[in-house]
Design a protein around this motif. Structure first.
Motif, PDB file in Angstrom:
ATOM      1  N   ALA A   9       2.083  -8.034   3.025  1.00  0.00           N
ATOM      2  CA  ALA A   9       1.709  -9.266   3.805  1.00  0.00           C
ATOM      3  C   ALA A   9       2.510  -9.259   4.903  1.00  0.00           C
ATOM      4  O   ALA A   9       2.330 -10.581   5.472  1.00  0.00           O
ATOM      5  N   ASN A  10       3.375  -8.627   5.357  1.00  0.00           N
ATOM      6  CA  ASN A  10       4.014  -8.696   6.658  1.00  0.00           C
ATOM      7  C   ASN A  10       3.607  -8.407   7.774  1.00  0.00           C
ATOM      8  O   ASN A  10       4.214  -8.826   8.777  1.00  0.00           O
ATOM      9  N   GLY A  81      -1.535  -0.593   2.177  1.00  0.00           N
ATOM     10  CA  GLY A  81      -2.201   0.768   2.489  1.00  0.00           C
ATOM     11  C   GLY A  81      -1.760   1.655   3.404  1.00  0.00           C
ATOM     12  O   GLY A  81      -1.110   1.127   4.520  1.00  0.00           O
ATOM     13  N   THR A 131     -10.353  -1.982   0.459  1.00  0.00           N
ATOM     14  CA  THR A 131     -10.651  -0.314   0.589  1.00  0.00           C
ATOM     15  C   THR A 131     -11.134  -0.105   1.865  1.00  0.00           C
ATOM     16  O   THR A 131     -10.678  -0.674   2.920  1.00  0.00           O
ATOM     17  N   LYS A 152      -9.382   6.198  -0.673  1.00  0.00           N
ATOM     18  CA  LYS A 152     -10.161   5.078  -0.802  1.00  0.00           C
ATOM     19  C   LYS A 152     -11.402   5.276  -1.749  1.00  0.00           C
ATOM     20  O   LYS A 152     -11.925   4.221  -2.411  1.00  0.00           O
ATOM     21  N   ASP A 184      -2.164  -2.239  13.602  1.00  0.00           N
ATOM     22  CA  ASP A 184      -1.238  -1.168  13.931  1.00  0.00           C
ATOM     23  C   ASP A 184      -2.248   0.070  13.245  1.00  0.00           C
ATOM     24  O   ASP A 184      -2.179   1.131  13.900  1.00  0.00           O
TER      25      ASP A 184
HETATM   26  N1  NAP Z   1      -7.381  -1.958  10.125  1.00  0.00           N
HETATM   27  C1  NAP Z   1      -8.554  -1.241   9.764  1.00  0.00           C
HETATM   28  O1  NAP Z   1      -9.300  -0.927  10.802  1.00  0.00           O
HETATM   29  C2  NAP Z   1      -8.702  -0.868   8.322  1.00  0.00           C
HETATM   30  C3  NAP Z   1      -9.909  -0.455   8.130  1.00  0.00           C
HETATM   31  C4  NAP Z   1     -10.104   0.045   6.712  1.00  0.00           C
HETATM   32  C5  NAP Z   1      -9.394  -0.442   5.811  1.00  0.00           C
HETATM   33  N2  NAP Z   1      -7.974  -0.927   6.039  1.00  0.00           N
HETATM   34  C6  NAP Z   1      -7.020  -1.018   4.753  1.00  0.00           C
HETATM   35  O2  NAP Z   1      -6.704  -2.564   5.197  1.00  0.00           O
HETATM   36  C7  NAP Z   1      -5.398  -2.653   4.619  1.00  0.00           C
HETATM   37  C8  NAP Z   1      -4.456  -3.313   5.335  1.00  0.00           C
HETATM   38  O3  NAP Z   1      -4.611  -2.346   6.683  1.00  0.00           O
HETATM   39  P1  NAP Z   1      -4.078  -2.836   8.112  1.00  0.00           P
HETATM   40  O4  NAP Z   1      -4.865  -2.423   9.102  1.00  0.00           O
HETATM   41  O5  NAP Z   1      -3.259  -4.440   7.934  1.00  0.00           O
HETATM   42  O6  NAP Z   1      -2.604  -2.055   8.306  1.00  0.00           O
HETATM   43  P2  NAP Z   1      -1.167  -2.056   8.675  1.00  0.00           P
HETATM   44  O7  NAP Z   1      -1.161  -2.760   9.866  1.00  0.00           O
HETATM   45  O8  NAP Z   1      -0.630  -0.632   9.022  1.00  0.00           O
HETATM   46  O9  NAP Z   1      -0.413  -2.823   7.628  1.00  0.00           O
HETATM   47  C9  NAP Z   1      -0.078  -2.055   6.120  1.00  0.00           C
HETATM   48  C10 NAP Z   1       0.459  -2.905   5.377  1.00  0.00           C
HETATM   49  O10 NAP Z   1       0.669  -2.264   4.241  1.00  0.00           O
HETATM   50  C11 NAP Z   1       2.183  -2.256   3.851  1.00  0.00           C
HETATM   51  N3  NAP Z   1       2.726  -1.296   3.111  1.00  0.00           N
HETATM   52  C12 NAP Z   1       2.451   0.325   3.432  1.00  0.00           C
HETATM   53  N4  NAP Z   1       2.987   1.023   2.423  1.00  0.00           N
HETATM   54  C13 NAP Z   1       3.438   0.124   1.476  1.00  0.00           C
HETATM   55  C14 NAP Z   1       4.203   0.226   0.287  1.00  0.00           C
HETATM   56  N5  NAP Z   1       4.573   1.284  -0.107  1.00  0.00           N
HETATM   57  N6  NAP Z   1       4.368  -0.891  -0.481  1.00  0.00           N
HETATM   58  C15 NAP Z   1       4.113  -2.195   0.133  1.00  0.00           C
HETATM   59  N7  NAP Z   1       3.400  -2.497   1.087  1.00  0.00           N
HETATM   60  C16 NAP Z   1       3.136  -1.031   1.856  1.00  0.00           C
HETATM   61  C17 NAP Z   1       2.803  -2.320   5.269  1.00  0.00           C
HETATM   62  O11 NAP Z   1       4.124  -2.853   5.164  1.00  0.00           O
HETATM   63  P3  NAP Z   1       5.396  -2.004   6.084  1.00  0.00           P
HETATM   64  O12 NAP Z   1       5.589  -2.740   7.054  1.00  0.00           O
HETATM   65  O13 NAP Z   1       6.618  -2.147   5.350  1.00  0.00           O
HETATM   66  O14 NAP Z   1       4.951  -0.533   6.629  1.00  0.00           O
HETATM   67  C18 NAP Z   1       2.013  -3.260   5.948  1.00  0.00           C
HETATM   68  O15 NAP Z   1       2.189  -4.748   5.600  1.00  0.00           O
HETATM   69  C19 NAP Z   1      -5.090  -1.084   4.160  1.00  0.00           C
HETATM   70  O16 NAP Z   1      -5.289  -1.101   2.933  1.00  0.00           O
HETATM   71  C20 NAP Z   1      -5.937  -0.224   4.853  1.00  0.00           C
HETATM   72  O17 NAP Z   1      -6.379   0.866   4.423  1.00  0.00           O
HETATM   73  C21 NAP Z   1      -7.981  -1.258   7.625  1.00  0.00           C
END
Ligand code: NAP
Length: 226
Positions: A9-10, A81, A131, A152, A184
């Motif tokens: 959630a950060n 993720g 997912t 996924k 990111d």
């Molecule tokens: N962005 C897209 O286009 C997209 C598309 C499809 C699916 N998704 C899915 O959406 C979700 C969120 O993605 P996002 O785009 O917000 O990614 P993001 O900006 O890279 O953020 C990922 C988040 O997951 C946390 N995380 C990673 N490893 C972890 C662990 N071992 N324990 C707890 N927290 C952890 C990170 O924390 P840290 O700051 O500590 O690393 C960060 O808060 C993910 O499941 C991703 O696969 C995203």
């Protein structure tokens, strides 16, 4: 008010989900690996409790379960993720592949195993995971990203299976794709903002119930083919 627990959630989608749920008056248990560095999360307005959680570490999940003993959780939202390296065929590495599986697949399963009793105690009783359309097998994967795509697809099975195993306890599940989102992970070229993606995800979560459980949905509510 209902309670949502959000992993990762950060920043990114998780941070925006926390913001929107808090704005709507929910109690938010916002989890992240490093609470001391989670400035944006700690600056959110509303009832937001920041908790330490690394979903890749079973001991960290167990510690949080002890800390939350006696609470009830309406929505367990597995958002954390990782993408891993976007390498093509011929470049698989064991440690990296298993690392992606650990965070994206085993993490949400262990979270469900640890927290389902708290979800069962709640009014809404939902366990969901964020997912990706990249996990759709029939969606025509166009190569590469083996670890992420596989993780996924496996996560989708975990959520479907949890729907079967926990349905008798009144718990509904869903695997929800956020779309391609500017974070990111998603990068700057992504067409969707976190605001719109999170708003859609929250609507989809609100729409699921015991009768509509175990599905694979897009953030706009459409069903995605497995
Ligand atoms: N962005 C897209 O286009 C997209 C598309 C499809 C699916 N998704 C899915 O959406 C979700 C969120 O993605 P996002 O785009 O917000 O990614 P993001 O900006 O890279 O953020 C990922 C988040 O997951 C946390 N995380 C990673 N490893 C972890 C662990 N071992 N324990 C707890 N927290 C952890 C990170 O924390 P840290 O700051 O500590 O690393 C960060 O808060 C993910 O499941 C991703 O696969 C995203």
């Amino acid at each position: 008010m209902p309670t949502v627990l959000i992993t990762g959630a950060n920043r990114g989608i998780g941070l925006e989900l926390a913001r929107q749920y808090a704005q709507a008056g929910w109690d938010v248990i916002a989890c992240c690996r490093k609470p001391t560095e989670a400035d944006a999360l700690k600056a959110l307005k509303g009832n937001v409790e920041v908790k330490a959680l690394d979903v890749a570490k079973p001991a960290s999940i167990a510690k949080l379960a002890v800390a939350l003993k006696g609470r009830s959780i309406d929505v367990l939202l597995n958002n954390a993720g990782i993408l891993g390296r976007r390498v093509g065929f011929g470049k698989a590495e064991t440690k990296e592949f298993l690392g992606v599986m650990q965070v994206n697949v085993l993490g949400p399963l262990l979270m469900a195993e640890s927290f389902w009793p708290l979800v069962k105690k709640s009014k809404q009783k939902k366990i969901v995971a964020i997912t990706s359309g990249m996990g759709s097998i029939s969606g025509g994967a166009n190569g590469g990203s083996y670890a992420y795509r596989s993780s996924k697809a496996a996560l989708n099975m975990v959520m479907k299976n949890l729907g079967n195993d926990l349905g008798g306890k009144g718990i509904a599940t869903a695997a929800i794709s956020p779309g391609w989102v500017k974070t990111d992970m998603g990068g700057k070229s992504a067409p969707l903002t976190v605001t719109d993606s999170a708003a859609g995800i929250i609507k989809v979560i609100a729409s699921i119930d015991a009768a509509k459980s175990g599905g694979f949905f897009n953030h706009n509510g459409d069903t995605i083919a497995w």
